[in-house]
Design a protein around this motif. Structure first.
Motif, PDB file in Angstrom:
ATOM      1  N   ASN A 130       0.869  -1.183   0.000  1.00 58.16           N
ATOM      2  CA  ASN A 130       0.000   0.000   0.000  1.00 58.16           C
ATOM      3  C   ASN A 130       0.909   1.236   0.000  1.00 58.16           C
ATOM      4  N   ARG A 131       1.383   1.600  -1.164  1.00 53.64           N
ATOM      5  CA  ARG A 131       2.386   2.657  -1.244  1.00 53.64           C
ATOM      6  C   ARG A 131       1.792   4.012  -0.882  1.00 53.64           C
ATOM      7  N   GLY A 169      -0.617   4.470   1.225  1.00 56.03           N
ATOM      8  CA  GLY A 169      -0.778   4.443   2.679  1.00 56.03           C
ATOM      9  C   GLY A 169       0.537   4.673   3.397  1.00 56.03           C
ATOM     10  N   GLU A 170       1.604   4.047   2.917  1.00 56.59           N
ATOM     11  CA  GLU A 170       2.918   4.255   3.507  1.00 56.59           C
ATOM     12  C   GLU A 170       3.344   5.713   3.378  1.00 56.59           C
ATOM     13  N   ASP A 198       1.427   8.312   3.083  1.00 57.45           N
ATOM     14  CA  ASP A 198       0.598   9.120   3.972  1.00 57.45           C
ATOM     15  C   ASP A 198       1.136   9.071   5.399  1.00 57.45           C
ATOM     16  N   VAL A 199       1.506   7.885   5.861  1.00 56.94           N
ATOM     17  CA  VAL A 199       2.056   7.746   7.211  1.00 56.94           C
ATOM     18  C   VAL A 199       3.367   8.508   7.328  1.00 56.94           C
ATOM     19  N   PHE A 218      -3.652   7.370  12.852  1.00 54.52           N
ATOM     20  CA  PHE A 218      -3.981   6.192  12.054  1.00 54.52           C
ATOM     21  C   PHE A 218      -4.449   5.006  12.901  1.00 54.52           C
TER      22      PHE A 218
END
Length: 302
Positions: A7-8, A10-11, A13-14, A31
């Motif tokens: 989940n690129r 998502g990564e 974003d984190v 999160f």
């Protein structure tokens, strides 16, 4: 592991939230993750990229040069995703959080008075405003927009001009009654010339004399960290100050401050810009909304 299994977005974003929040634990709370899970995610990301993105200490996280590049490109990508989602949603409107850093005079005279009208137009955008006359590192301070006066240094930032303002030397009637009104540039030698102590401040006051512009050094007994504080010192009768016209226009009209040596004023002006990360045209709807609103409503000449 294939790209489909990662989940690129998502990564990314984190990672961006870790940088913006300045800690794993604060990002984790956004999160619903544990700080250790966020730390492991960042470590996996660094391993996959083959580059360290963050230098970790017990007190703070600092971006590496590679991390700065990845962060800057990352916020562009996330801005594009946000715009795509909002554009696809019915009745979409800009929303989210915008961090603004502005110099103190601009903040008091323009930015803060405009906030109610901005909130009425964009109720889904929240603002985080910091007022300081020191020039900041936008990336390090996790700021979306910075308002700066004076010449811009060469950088990777994009700038939109908000206007320009002339400068003026002023003093209070009480100060001038006690110390005399200077009639020539040489008369300033016996006056208390107040100044600022932030790094971008000028070394002196430019004044016309003998057909050329000379720089009169500041020798005041007080220096202060922001231009609005300098104005208040002048109002209190502490000395003479050289300030932006928009700062003192109402004071001069009301007689609270008196212009001096206008015949020797070189007529120089300061440009005021809003600067931001946005190379290549990548800009989120929420940041673009703030920029457009400032350009539309700020009038430094009034």
């Amino acid at each position: 592991m294939s790209r489909l299994e990662i989940n690129r977005a998502g990564e990314l974003d984190v990672f961006v939230r870790v940088v913006e929040q300045g800690s794993f634990s604060m990002a984790a709370s956004l999160f619903n993750m544990t700080p250790s899970a966020v730390s492991k995610l960042i470590s996996r990301l660094e391993k996959r990229l083959g580059a360290r993105l963050l230098n970790r200490t017990t007190r703070q996280l600092r971006l590496t040069p590679e991390g700065c590049v990845f962060y800057e490109r990352g916020i562009r990508i996330l801005a594009d995703l946000e715009d795509a989602e909002q554009g696809a949603a019915a009745g979409s409107a800009p929303q989210g959080h915008v961090r603004i850093n502005a110099n103190v005079p601009f903040g008091h005279h323009f930015l803060l008075p405009l906030v109610p009208a901005f909130m009425a137009r964009y109720p889904d955008i929240s603002l985080d405003i910091t007022l300081a006359d020191e020039v900041i590192d936008i990336l390090e301070q996790r700021t979306d927009i910075a308002v700066r006066a004076g010449p811009l240094k060469s950088s990777g930032l994009v700038a939109r001009k908000l206007g320009q303002t002339k400068m003026m030397i002023v003093g209070s009637p009480e100060y001038l009654a006690q110390n005399g009104t200077p009639q020539r540039v040489e008369d300033l030698a016996r006056h208390n010339r107040l100044g600022a102590n932030y790094m971008r401040s000028m070394a002196g006051w430019p004044l016309l004399g003998d057909g050329a512009t000379t720089l009169m050094p500041m020798n005041g007994s007080v220096r202060i960290s922001d231009g609005e504080g300098l104005r208040r010192l002048a109002l209190a009768g502490a000395g003479l100050a050289r300030l932006a016209l928009f700062q003192v226009r109402e004071d001069v009209a009301a007689g609270r401050l008196v212009p001096v040596l206008e015949a020797f004023n070189p007529g120089d002006s300061e440009d005021v810009h809003a600067v931001f990360l946005g190379q290549g045209g990548y800009l989120s709807l929420r940041v673009r909304a703030v920029l457009d609103f400032l350009v539309e409503n700020v009038n430094l000449a009034r």
